[in-house]
Design a protein around this motif. Structure first.
Motif, PDB file in Angstrom:
ATOM      1  N   VAL A 117      40.433  43.716  54.530  1.00 41.34           N
ATOM      2  CA  VAL A 117      39.981  42.660  53.628  1.00 41.34           C
ATOM      3  C   VAL A 117      40.418  42.958  52.202  1.00 41.34           C
ATOM      4  O   VAL A 117      40.706  44.100  51.839  1.00 41.34           O
ATOM      5  CB  VAL A 117      38.445  42.497  53.678  1.00 41.34           C
ATOM      6  N   PHE A 118      40.469  41.913  51.399  1.00 39.12           N
ATOM      7  CA  PHE A 118      40.826  42.021  49.988  1.00 39.12           C
ATOM      8  C   PHE A 118      39.540  42.167  49.167  1.00 39.12           C
ATOM      9  O   PHE A 118      38.554  41.477  49.423  1.00 39.12           O
ATOM     10  CB  PHE A 118      41.583  40.776  49.523  1.00 39.12           C
ATOM     11  N   VAL A 119      39.574  43.031  48.187  1.00 40.97           N
ATOM     12  CA  VAL A 119      38.390  43.266  47.352  1.00 40.97           C
ATOM     13  C   VAL A 119      38.805  43.214  45.889  1.00 40.97           C
ATOM     14  O   VAL A 119      39.802  43.839  45.487  1.00 40.97           O
ATOM     15  CB  VAL A 119      37.747  44.632  47.650  1.00 40.97           C
ATOM     16  N   SER A 120      38.057  42.469  45.088  1.00 40.24           N
ATOM     17  CA  SER A 120      38.313  42.415  43.642  1.00 40.24           C
ATOM     18  C   SER A 120      36.998  42.646  42.896  1.00 40.24           C
ATOM     19  O   SER A 120      35.932  42.756  43.512  1.00 40.24           O
ATOM     20  CB  SER A 120      38.911  41.071  43.241  1.00 40.24           C
ATOM     21  N   GLN A 121      37.102  42.706  41.593  1.00 37.68           N
ATOM     22  CA  GLN A 121      35.900  42.839  40.775  1.00 37.68           C
ATOM     23  C   GLN A 121      35.181  41.494  40.730  1.00 37.68           C
ATOM     24  O   GLN A 121      35.809  40.438  40.624  1.00 37.68           O
ATOM     25  CB  GLN A 121      36.288  43.285  39.363  1.00 37.68           C
ATOM     26  N   GLN A 122      33.880  41.529  40.862  1.00 35.51           N
ATOM     27  CA  GLN A 122      33.083  40.304  40.797  1.00 35.51           C
ATOM     28  C   GLN A 122      32.958  39.866  39.350  1.00 35.51           C
ATOM     29  O   GLN A 122      32.383  40.560  38.520  1.00 35.51           O
ATOM     30  CB  GLN A 122      31.694  40.557  41.395  1.00 35.51           C
ATOM     31  N   LEU A 123      33.513  38.696  39.022  1.00 34.38           N
ATOM     32  CA  LEU A 123      33.441  38.120  37.681  1.00 34.38           C
ATOM     33  C   LEU A 123      32.927  36.689  37.780  1.00 34.38           C
ATOM     34  O   LEU A 123      33.115  36.032  38.818  1.00 34.38           O
ATOM     35  CB  LEU A 123      34.817  38.144  37.006  1.00 34.38           C
ATOM     36  N   PRO A 124      32.274  36.175  36.723  1.00 36.27           N
ATOM     37  CA  PRO A 124      31.655  34.842  36.796  1.00 36.27           C
ATOM     38  C   PRO A 124      32.617  33.741  37.220  1.00 36.27           C
ATOM     39  O   PRO A 124      32.240  32.833  37.969  1.00 36.27           O
ATOM     40  CB  PRO A 124      31.143  34.615  35.365  1.00 36.27           C
ATOM     41  N   PHE A 131      41.998  35.015  45.946  1.00 39.93           N
ATOM     42  CA  PHE A 131      42.759  35.816  46.903  1.00 39.93           C
ATOM     43  C   PHE A 131      43.917  35.048  47.541  1.00 39.93           C
ATOM     44  O   PHE A 131      44.644  35.596  48.362  1.00 39.93           O
ATOM     45  CB  PHE A 131      41.836  36.322  48.012  1.00 39.93           C
ATOM     46  N   SER A 132      44.088  33.781  47.169  1.00 41.05           N
ATOM     47  CA  SER A 132      45.110  32.949  47.815  1.00 41.05           C
ATOM     48  C   SER A 132      46.525  33.391  47.474  1.00 41.05           C
ATOM     49  O   SER A 132      47.422  33.385  48.322  1.00 41.05           O
ATOM     50  CB  SER A 132      44.913  31.476  47.434  1.00 41.05           C
ATOM     51  N   ASN A 133      46.750  33.768  46.212  1.00 40.25           N
ATOM     52  CA  ASN A 133      48.094  34.141  45.752  1.00 40.25           C
ATOM     53  C   ASN A 133      48.099  35.601  45.309  1.00 40.25           C
ATOM     54  O   ASN A 133      47.364  35.985  44.404  1.00 40.25           O
ATOM     55  CB  ASN A 133      48.516  33.229  44.596  1.00 40.25           C
ATOM     56  N   LEU A 134      48.933  36.403  45.950  1.00 37.18           N
ATOM     57  CA  LEU A 134      48.996  37.829  45.628  1.00 37.18           C
ATOM     58  C   LEU A 134      50.147  38.170  44.689  1.00 37.18           C
ATOM     59  O   LEU A 134      50.200  39.279  44.151  1.00 37.18           O
ATOM     60  CB  LEU A 134      49.140  38.648  46.921  1.00 37.18           C
ATOM     61  N   LEU A 187      43.078  46.537  48.966  1.00 35.17           N
ATOM     62  CA  LEU A 187      42.909  46.217  50.377  1.00 35.17           C
ATOM     63  C   LEU A 187      42.282  47.410  51.082  1.00 35.17           C
ATOM     64  O   LEU A 187      42.784  48.530  50.975  1.00 35.17           O
ATOM     65  CB  LEU A 187      44.258  45.887  51.037  1.00 35.17           C
ATOM     66  N   VAL A 188      41.189  47.160  51.780  1.00 33.12           N
ATOM     67  CA  VAL A 188      40.499  48.232  52.501  1.00 33.12           C
ATOM     68  C   VAL A 188      40.031  47.702  53.845  1.00 33.12           C
ATOM     69  O   VAL A 188      39.881  46.494  54.032  1.00 33.12           O
ATOM     70  CB  VAL A 188      39.285  48.785  51.707  1.00 33.12           C
ATOM     71  N   THR A 189      39.782  48.606  54.758  1.00 33.55           N
ATOM     72  CA  THR A 189      39.228  48.184  56.041  1.00 33.55           C
ATOM     73  C   THR A 189      37.764  47.829  55.863  1.00 33.55           C
ATOM     74  O   THR A 189      37.069  48.380  55.013  1.00 33.55           O
ATOM     75  CB  THR A 189      39.358  49.290  57.097  1.00 33.55           C
ATOM     76  N   ARG A 190      37.317  46.891  56.676  1.00 32.90           N
ATOM     77  CA  ARG A 190      35.909  46.481  56.627  1.00 32.90           C
ATOM     78  C   ARG A 190      34.999  47.676  56.922  1.00 32.90           C
ATOM     79  O   ARG A 190      33.930  47.817  56.331  1.00 32.90           O
ATOM     80  CB  ARG A 190      35.678  45.359  57.631  1.00 32.90           C
ATOM     81  N   SER A 210      36.840  39.335  50.067  1.00 33.54           N
ATOM     82  CA  SER A 210      37.494  38.108  50.514  1.00 33.54           C
ATOM     83  C   SER A 210      36.990  37.652  51.876  1.00 33.54           C
ATOM     84  O   SER A 210      36.671  38.470  52.747  1.00 33.54           O
ATOM     85  CB  SER A 210      39.007  38.327  50.605  1.00 33.54           C
ATOM     86  N   GLU A 211      36.919  36.355  52.039  1.00 37.89           N
ATOM     87  CA  GLU A 211      36.741  35.786  53.368  1.00 37.89           C
ATOM     88  C   GLU A 211      38.082  35.821  54.102  1.00 37.89           C
ATOM     89  O   GLU A 211      38.123  35.846  55.333  1.00 37.89           O
ATOM     90  CB  GLU A 211      36.223  34.355  53.259  1.00 37.89           C
TER      91      GLU A 211
END
Length: 264
Positions: A117-124, A131-134, A187-190, A210-211
């Motif tokens: 899964v893709f992981v980012s910082q949670q921002l407002p 996550f659509s465009n890398l 990117l990390v494993t669940r 990311s979903e």
């Protein structure tokens, strides 16, 4: 006083003692490659018996006495050579798509599924569409891993020429880069993320997961053609661990799903 009967009894007891240890001493050694792949295998070169592989090996050895399973340290890039040269008999938690096409092997479906899964910082202002465009994102990746978004091409030159990447050998470091704003997406494993959040509960509210799934890890064990164990025998042992509940006990806490294994 010398007694033929007593001497014969002693010899019989000694013979029985030898027979009682014969099965364990006759067990065939099976070497499983252990490459750093948390939470499955964690820094095996240090000699630490940590990670899910270590638990699986204990369960396999407790299940039967014909084979003695041990883990042999290797690495993500070195595992192919170690396998071909016979230093390891089994490459585990693998997928034939990950560079094994030209390496002779027997694939054993382990009936285990994880996901990247893709992981980012949670921002407002940040939502799932982030996550659509890398292409315009700074990516923190694990060096040597095969990612679906990059067509499973792990070559560093390819990744550097097509994406803005930082390659490391630590999922922890990649998530820290995201939390500190030095990378946009890791990117990390669940399974790893689940373990990481348990170890660092304070960071959970600061991560957006990311979903979107990069790939589903459907795990296989790859058996070397000259290995002392066959793919069929190894598959039966894994089924035995399913039947006695050990597979569920080992993998469920890390959100690794047990799925049906196709028969035949």
């Amino acid at each position: 006083m010398y007694s033929p009967v007593r001497m014969a009894s002693r010899m019989l007891l000694m013979a029985l003692g030898v027979l009682s240890v014969a099965p364990s001493s006759a067990a065939q050694l099976v070497r499983i490659g252990a490459a750093h792949f948390p939470p499955y295998t964690i820094r095996p070169e240090t000699g630490a018996d940590s990670g899910l592989l270590a638990q699986l090996i204990v369960a396999l050895n407790q299940l039967q006495s014909d084979y003695q399973f041990v883990q042999v340290p290797t690495s993500i890039p070195r595992r192919f050579g170690d396998f071909k040269q016979g230093r390891i008999d089994v490459a585990i938690f693998e997928n034939p798509q990950w560079g094994w096409k030209d390496v002779p092997h027997t694939a054993v479906d382990m009936g285990l599924e994880d996901a990247e899964v893709f992981v980012s910082q949670q921002l407002p202002e940040r939502e799932q569409s982030y996550f659509s465009n890398l292409q315009d994102k700074r990516l923190a990746l694990f060096n040597g891993y095969h990612y679906a978004f990059a067509d499973f091409n792990s070559d560093t030159r390819y990744l550097a020429s097509h994406y803005n990447v930082t390659l490391t050998y630590s999922h922890d470091s990649n998530l820290l880069m995201v939390l500190r704003g030095r990378a946009d997406i890791a990117l990390v494993t669940r399974s790893f993320l689940s373990d990481y959040v348990l170890r660092n509960e304070q960071v959970a509210p600061h991560l957006l997961v990311s979903e979107r799934v990069d790939q589903v890890y459907h795990h296989y064990a790859l058996i070397r053609p000259q290995a002392p164990i066959s793919g069929e025998a190894f598959g039966r042992m894994l089924q035995g661990l399913r039947d006695n509940g050990q597979m569920l006990k080992i993998f469920q806490p890390y959100k690794i799903a047990l799925v049906a294994v196709p028969q035949g």
